[in-house]
Scaffold this motif. Structure first.
Motif, short mmCIF file in Angstrom:
data_model
loop_
_atom_site.label_atom_id
_atom_site.label_comp_id
_atom_site.label_asym_id
_atom_site.label_seq_id
_atom_site.Cartn_x
_atom_site.Cartn_y
_atom_site.Cartn_z
N ARG A 276 21.26 19.13 91.80
CA ARG A 276 21.32 20.50 92.29
C ARG A 276 22.20 21.36 91.39
O ARG A 276 21.86 22.49 91.04
N ARG B 280 20.32 22.10 88.16
CA ARG B 280 19.29 23.10 88.38
C ARG B 280 19.89 24.50 88.49
O ARG B 280 19.39 25.46 87.90
N SER C 230 19.24 27.70 85.89
CA SER C 230 18.75 29.01 86.34
C SER C 230 19.75 30.10 86.00
O SER C 230 19.36 31.22 85.65
#
Length: 100
Positions: free
Chosen positions: A34, A37, A41
């Motif tokens: 997580r 990610r 982004s």
């Protein structure tokens, strides 16, 4: 040595030293994924967009080359009639009688 064996060895060492045992393998995998990610982004928003990857540039260049060569006549192709092109048959200048 796999992750389970390494964990068992680390747990044994921690028990001998009186320290807390390490977390079992895979315990923080979701949290780590997580975080990765979210970081990607965030970078996609803050960093300027790079140019296309090298594969895309190569594909574009090869496509342009193929289109260009498909529309051009082949310089080395045989001419209709079986012989080489007219540029190979240059007329010779007439010679005067008695000239070497």
């Amino acid at each position: 040595m796999d992750a389970i064996q390494q964990h068992m060895l680390d747990s044994y060492r921690a028990a001998r030293r009186g320290e807390q045992a390490p977390p079992p393998p895979g315990r923080y995998d979701r949290e780590t994924l997580r975080t990765i990610r979210e970081y990607r982004s965030f970078r996609a928003i803050t960093e300027p967009e790079p140019g296309p990857p090298w594969r895309a540039r190569l594909r574009t260049a090869l496509t342009r080359w193929a289109r260009r060569s498909a529309t051009r006549p082949d310089r080395h192709a045989r001419q209709p009639g079986g012989g080489p092109g007219p540029s190979c048959h240059r007329p010779t200048a007439p010679t005067a009688p008695g000239a070497p």
